[in-house]
Design an enzyme around this catalytic site. Structure first.
Site, mmCIF file in Angstrom:
data_model
loop_
_atom_site.group_PDB
_atom_site.id
_atom_site.type_symbol
_atom_site.label_atom_id
_atom_site.label_comp_id
_atom_site.label_asym_id
_atom_site.label_seq_id
_atom_site.Cartn_x
_atom_site.Cartn_y
_atom_site.Cartn_z
ATOM 1 N N PRO A 1 -11.831 -23.326 15.274
ATOM 2 C CA PRO A 1 -12.361 -22.953 16.595
ATOM 3 C C PRO A 1 -12.325 -24.124 17.585
ATOM 4 O O PRO A 1 -12.103 -23.935 18.767
ATOM 5 C CB PRO A 1 -13.793 -22.519 16.282
ATOM 6 C CG PRO A 1 -13.737 -22.037 14.867
ATOM 7 C CD PRO A 1 -12.722 -22.896 14.183
ATOM 8 N N ALA A 51 -6.445 -39.421 6.465
ATOM 9 C CA ALA A 51 -7.771 -38.828 6.189
ATOM 10 C C ALA A 51 -7.664 -37.337 5.881
ATOM 11 O O ALA A 51 -8.675 -36.666 5.680
ATOM 12 C CB ALA A 51 -8.685 -39.039 7.391
ATOM 13 N N GLU A 105 8.878 -23.699 10.747
ATOM 14 C CA GLU A 105 8.164 -22.620 11.444
ATOM 15 C C GLU A 105 8.698 -22.507 12.879
ATOM 16 O O GLU A 105 8.917 -21.410 13.393
ATOM 17 C CB GLU A 105 6.669 -22.905 11.459
ATOM 18 C CG GLU A 105 5.884 -21.775 12.095
ATOM 19 C CD GLU A 105 4.514 -22.224 12.606
ATOM 20 O OE1 GLU A 105 4.123 -23.378 12.360
ATOM 21 O OE2 GLU A 105 3.862 -21.407 13.271
ATOM 22 N N ARG A 106 8.907 -23.670 13.517
ATOM 23 C CA ARG A 106 9.417 -23.653 14.902
ATOM 24 C C ARG A 106 10.791 -23.019 14.946
ATOM 25 O O ARG A 106 11.118 -22.268 15.869
ATOM 26 C CB ARG A 106 9.498 -25.080 15.465
ATOM 27 C CG ARG A 106 8.244 -25.675 16.075
ATOM 28 C CD ARG A 106 6.980 -25.130 15.576
ATOM 29 N NE ARG A 106 5.791 -25.752 16.142
ATOM 30 C CZ ARG A 106 4.570 -25.494 15.763
ATOM 31 N NH1 ARG A 106 4.343 -24.628 14.795
ATOM 32 N NH2 ARG A 106 3.536 -26.068 16.326
#
Ligand SMILES: Cc1cc2nc3c(=O)[nH]c(=O)nc-3n(C[C@H](O)[C@H](O)[C@H](O)COP(=O)(O)OP(=O)(O)OC[C@H]3O[C@@H](n4cnc5c(N)ncnc54)[C@H](O)[C@@H]3O)c2cc1C
Length: 299
Positions: free
Chosen positions: A133, A185, A248-249
């Site tokens: 979100p 990270a 994906e592109r």
């Protein structure tokens, strides 16, 4: 699409895809998918059986082994989209361009053995969950954490806009395993349907592609075993995404070109075949062009 890039094998495969669409993507089915907001599993299993999904799964894992040749995937995109089956195109694309490649290219041997054979048949459907979100383009802003515990990770957080998120059996999930927002990270973990604390959430209504589910996922203290860390390596999630997102592109580009071509064809078919103001538009064909050129009716 320039058909000269395809050879006989591709065109033979195109016939298989066309036959599949004729048989399984009937008007009734399409209406049902739109009403349900998802493609039914039987259709996905039939696609697996016909060899239309799982194209990049190596043959040793029961797939078509077409990893090196994206033209086969391009044909699936062209035929599904140009027959008006965008939702089907999307559902196939998530499996083949977004989920399967993470396992084929980066999975451990055990992960490949466990998931790929069933992904080739459609028994297992995948999804990729990055967006949250509060974080889309800037993925370093994600808040979903995977805290190291004995034998694995405890995952907490939420994802949104996840294509095939409702129907997926396994979700390649982008999580924070470290502090700060340095690239190391982040990691990718496989979160499985049925894991305690994993909720597929609600289906989101979209402007288009109504027959293809998009969902909000939530994770509350989901225990994810160590063996579900993609590639068995922590801190490589960002690089793993960067390696696979270009595919994906590419699929979005092929799909957009196929959709544009279809829109032009349908428009020309309609405008050139209808009578208006007492006559039909007259056309001429430029030598070498597949498309007629529109000329206004002379008065
Ligand atoms: C139908 C649909 C399906 C999706 N499927 C998936 C899925 O399967 N998995 C998944 O993880 N996500 C999925 N997404 C989410 C998609 O990847 C995100 O919507 C996308 O990454 C953009 O994020 P955002 O919506 O938060 O927009 P934002 O990041 O808020 O961007 C909004 C606008 O601001 C622009 N912008 C952002 N940052 C900058 C900047 N620094 N400078 C200038 N302009 C900027 C963007 O280009 C964009 O135009 C899907 C989205 C949709 C609509």
């Amino acid at each position: 699409m320039d058909r000269e890039i395809y050879d006989e094998d591709h065109e033979a495969f195109r016939d298989v895809v066309k036959e599949f669409i004729k048989r399984y993507a009937t008007n009734e089915k399409r209406e049902q998918w739109d009403a349900d907001g998802e493609i039914d599993r039987a259709t996905m299993l039939a696609a697996g059986e016909a060899g239309i999904i799982g194209l990049s799964v190596p043959e040793e894992f029961g797939g078509a082994g077409m990893l090196q040749d994206y033209r086969f995937r391009a044909i699936v995109l062209e035929e599904t989209i140009q027959s008006g089956n965008g939702s089907l195109a999307g559902a196939f694309g998530i499996q083949d361009d977004l989920a399967v490649p993470y396992l084929v290219h980066m999975g451990t041997d055990a992960q490949k053995q466990k998931w790929l054979p069933k992904m080739a048949t459609g028994e297992v459907l995948g999804a990729l969950a990055m967006t949250e979100p509060g974080a889309g383009s800037d993925l370093r802003g994600i808040k979903t954490t995977a805290k190291k515990v004995d034998g694995g990770y405890l995952v907490n957080g939420a994802k949104t806009f996840i294509s095939s998120g409702k129907t997926a059996d396994v979700v390649v999930t982008f999580v924070k395993t470290g502090e700060g927002n340095r690239p190391d990270a982040f990691s990718l973990v496989l979160i499985e349907d049925g894991m305690e604390g994993f909720d597929h959430g609600k289906k989101l209504n979209k402007v288009g592609f109504h027959g293809w589910d998009t969902a909000e996922l939530s994770f509350t203290d989901v225990f994810v075993p160590e063996e579900n860390l993609i590639g068995g390596v922590e801190g490589k999630g960002f690089i793993q995404l960067m390696m696979n997102l270009p595919l994906e592109r590419l699929s979005i580009g092929v799909a957009a070109a196929a959709a544009g071509e279809a829109a032009l064809k349908w428009t020309l078919d309609y405008t050139l075949s209808r009578d208006a103001f007492g006559s039909r538009s007259r056309t001429s064909r430029t030598p070498g062009s597949r498309w007629p050129t529109w000329r206004p009716r002379s008065t």
